[in-house]
Design a protein around this motif. Structure first.
Motif, PDB file in Angstrom:
ATOM      1  N   ILE A  45       0.847  -1.194   0.000  1.00 53.30           N
ATOM      2  CA  ILE A  45       0.000   0.000   0.000  1.00 53.30           C
ATOM      3  C   ILE A  45       0.877   1.236   0.000  1.00 53.30           C
ATOM      4  N   GLU A  46       0.647   2.112  -0.985  1.00 57.92           N
ATOM      5  CA  GLU A  46       1.301   3.423  -1.022  1.00 57.92           C
ATOM      6  C   GLU A  46       0.310   4.428  -0.464  1.00 57.92           C
ATOM      7  N   THR A  47       0.763   5.206   0.513  1.00 64.04           N
ATOM      8  CA  THR A  47      -0.115   6.181   1.143  1.00 64.04           C
ATOM      9  C   THR A  47       0.564   7.538   1.221  1.00 64.04           C
ATOM     10  N   SER A  48      -0.229   8.578   1.141  1.00 64.80           N
ATOM     11  CA  SER A  48       0.307   9.928   1.200  1.00 64.80           C
ATOM     12  C   SER A  48       0.330  10.453   2.635  1.00 64.80           C
ATOM     13  N   GLU A  49      -0.404   9.796   3.503  1.00 62.88           N
ATOM     14  CA  GLU A  49      -0.503  10.246   4.882  1.00 62.88           C
ATOM     15  C   GLU A  49      -0.020   9.147   5.821  1.00 62.88           C
ATOM     16  N   ASN A  50      -0.047   9.462   7.094  1.00 58.61           N
ATOM     17  CA  ASN A  50       0.370   8.487   8.088  1.00 58.61           C
ATOM     18  C   ASN A  50      -0.759   7.509   8.379  1.00 58.61           C
ATOM     19  N   LEU A  51      -0.995   6.639   7.430  1.00 57.63           N
ATOM     20  CA  LEU A  51      -1.991   5.593   7.596  1.00 57.63           C
ATOM     21  C   LEU A  51      -1.405   4.564   8.557  1.00 57.63           C
ATOM     22  N   ASP A  52      -2.153   4.189   9.562  1.00 58.43           N
ATOM     23  CA  ASP A  52      -1.659   3.275  10.580  1.00 58.43           C
ATOM     24  C   ASP A  52      -1.760   1.830  10.101  1.00 58.43           C
ATOM     25  N   GLU A  53      -0.680   1.075  10.293  1.00 60.85           N
ATOM     26  CA  GLU A  53      -0.663  -0.331   9.883  1.00 60.85           C
ATOM     27  C   GLU A  53      -1.766  -1.119  10.583  1.00 60.85           C
ATOM     28  N   LYS A  54      -2.039  -0.790  11.833  1.00 66.36           N
ATOM     29  CA  LYS A  54      -3.081  -1.494  12.596  1.00 66.36           C
ATOM     30  C   LYS A  54      -4.454  -1.301  11.958  1.00 66.36           C
ATOM     31  N   ASP A  55      -4.693  -0.127  11.382  1.00 68.12           N
ATOM     32  CA  ASP A  55      -5.975   0.131  10.728  1.00 68.12           C
ATOM     33  C   ASP A  55      -6.170  -0.790   9.526  1.00 68.12           C
ATOM     34  N   ILE A  56      -5.109  -0.969   8.739  1.00 64.62           N
ATOM     35  CA  ILE A  56      -5.177  -1.859   7.573  1.00 64.62           C
ATOM     36  C   ILE A  56      -5.370  -3.298   8.022  1.00 64.62           C
ATOM     37  N   ILE A  57      -4.606  -3.712   9.032  1.00 66.86           N
ATOM     38  CA  ILE A  57      -4.725  -5.084   9.541  1.00 66.86           C
ATOM     39  C   ILE A  57      -6.147  -5.345  10.021  1.00 66.86           C
ATOM     40  N   ASN A  58      -6.717  -4.424  10.785  1.00 64.57           N
ATOM     41  CA  ASN A  58      -8.091  -4.587  11.283  1.00 64.57           C
ATOM     42  C   ASN A  58      -9.104  -4.619  10.145  1.00 64.57           C
ATOM     43  N   LEU A  59      -8.926  -3.752   9.152  1.00 61.19           N
ATOM     44  CA  LEU A  59      -9.831  -3.712   8.000  1.00 61.19           C
ATOM     45  C   LEU A  59      -9.825  -5.050   7.258  1.00 61.19           C
ATOM     46  N   VAL A  60      -8.634  -5.566   6.990  1.00 61.24           N
ATOM     47  CA  VAL A  60      -8.515  -6.833   6.258  1.00 61.24           C
ATOM     48  C   VAL A  60      -9.050  -7.992   7.104  1.00 61.24           C
ATOM     49  N   LYS A  61      -8.718  -8.012   8.395  1.00 64.88           N
ATOM     50  CA  LYS A  61      -9.161  -9.108   9.265  1.00 64.88           C
ATOM     51  C   LYS A  61     -10.672  -9.119   9.464  1.00 64.88           C
ATOM     52  N   THR A  62     -11.295  -7.945   9.568  1.00 66.44           N
ATOM     53  CA  THR A  62     -12.748  -7.913   9.747  1.00 66.44           C
ATOM     54  C   THR A  62     -13.486  -8.397   8.505  1.00 66.44           C
ATOM     55  N   ASN A  63     -12.765  -8.523   7.406  1.00 64.09           N
ATOM     56  CA  ASN A  63     -13.364  -9.041   6.173  1.00 64.09           C
ATOM     57  C   ASN A  63     -12.961 -10.481   5.904  1.00 64.09           C
ATOM     58  N   GLY A  64     -12.455 -11.157   6.953  1.00 62.15           N
ATOM     59  CA  GLY A  64     -12.233 -12.592   6.878  1.00 62.15           C
ATOM     60  C   GLY A  64     -10.874 -13.051   6.391  1.00 62.15           C
ATOM     61  N   PHE A  65      -9.915 -12.139   6.278  1.00 62.33           N
ATOM     62  CA  PHE A  65      -8.586 -12.512   5.804  1.00 62.33           C
ATOM     63  C   PHE A  65      -7.554 -12.263   6.897  1.00 62.33           C
ATOM     64  N   ASN A  66      -6.493 -13.044   6.849  1.00 59.89           N
ATOM     65  CA  ASN A  66      -5.374 -12.811   7.751  1.00 59.89           C
ATOM     66  C   ASN A  66      -4.473 -11.743   7.153  1.00 59.89           C
ATOM     67  N   CYS A  67      -3.881 -10.930   8.023  1.00 60.04           N
ATOM     68  CA  CYS A  67      -3.003  -9.854   7.574  1.00 60.04           C
ATOM     69  C   CYS A  67      -2.055  -9.512   8.705  1.00 60.04           C
ATOM     70  N   GLU A  68      -0.763  -9.422   8.371  1.00 55.78           N
ATOM     71  CA  GLU A  68       0.229  -9.020   9.362  1.00 55.78           C
ATOM     72  C   GLU A  68       1.346  -8.265   8.661  1.00 55.78           C
ATOM     73  N   VAL A  69       2.017  -7.423   9.420  1.00 54.31           N
ATOM     74  CA  VAL A  69       3.123  -6.654   8.855  1.00 54.31           C
ATOM     75  C   VAL A  69       4.204  -7.627   8.414  1.00 54.31           C
ATOM     76  N   LEU A  70       4.710  -7.430   7.206  1.00 54.95           N
ATOM     77  CA  LEU A  70       5.799  -8.266   6.678  1.00 54.95           C
ATOM     78  C   LEU A  70       7.110  -7.593   7.010  1.00 54.95           C
ATOM     79  N   THR A  71       7.895  -8.270   7.818  1.00 55.72           N
ATOM     80  CA  THR A  71       9.199  -7.714   8.211  1.00 55.72           C
ATOM     81  C   THR A  71      10.280  -8.235   7.277  1.00 55.72           C
ATOM     82  N   ASP A  72      11.394  -7.535   7.264  1.00 53.33           N
ATOM     83  CA  ASP A  72      12.510  -7.915   6.377  1.00 53.33           C
ATOM     84  C   ASP A  72      13.087  -9.253   6.701  1.00 53.33           C
TER      85      ASP A  72
END
Length: 72
Positions: A45-72
């Motif tokens: 995800i490319e964002t112009s603002e300080n979009l919080d990673e937790k917000d994306i994770i919650n959005l994806v998870k509430t729609n039935g998918f797993n989502c976690e930050v991918l670390t190096d």
């Protein structure tokens, strides 16, 4: 611009269509993609603002998918 990268279980084009309206509906997202060819089904995800990673994770998870930050 900020780049957020997540590991998901979104593995098919049909599942991408399910999540598409949600991600397109966020005005802070400039561009996004899901690489279903990658073993981690990477959501970028490319964002112009300080979009919080937790917000994306919650959005994806509430729609039935797993989502976690991918670390190096």
């Amino acid at each position: 611009m900020k780049l957020l990268i997540f590991k998901t279980d979104i593995k098919t084009k049909k599942k991408i269509k399910t999540i598409k309206p949600l991600l397109n509906g966020l005005s802070t997202i400039i561009n996004w993609s899901i690489d279903i060819e990658d073993i981690d089904n990477v959501l970028r995800i490319e964002t112009s603002e300080n979009l919080d990673e937790k917000d994306i994770i919650n959005l994806v998870k509430t729609n039935g998918f797993n989502c976690e930050v991918l670390t190096d």
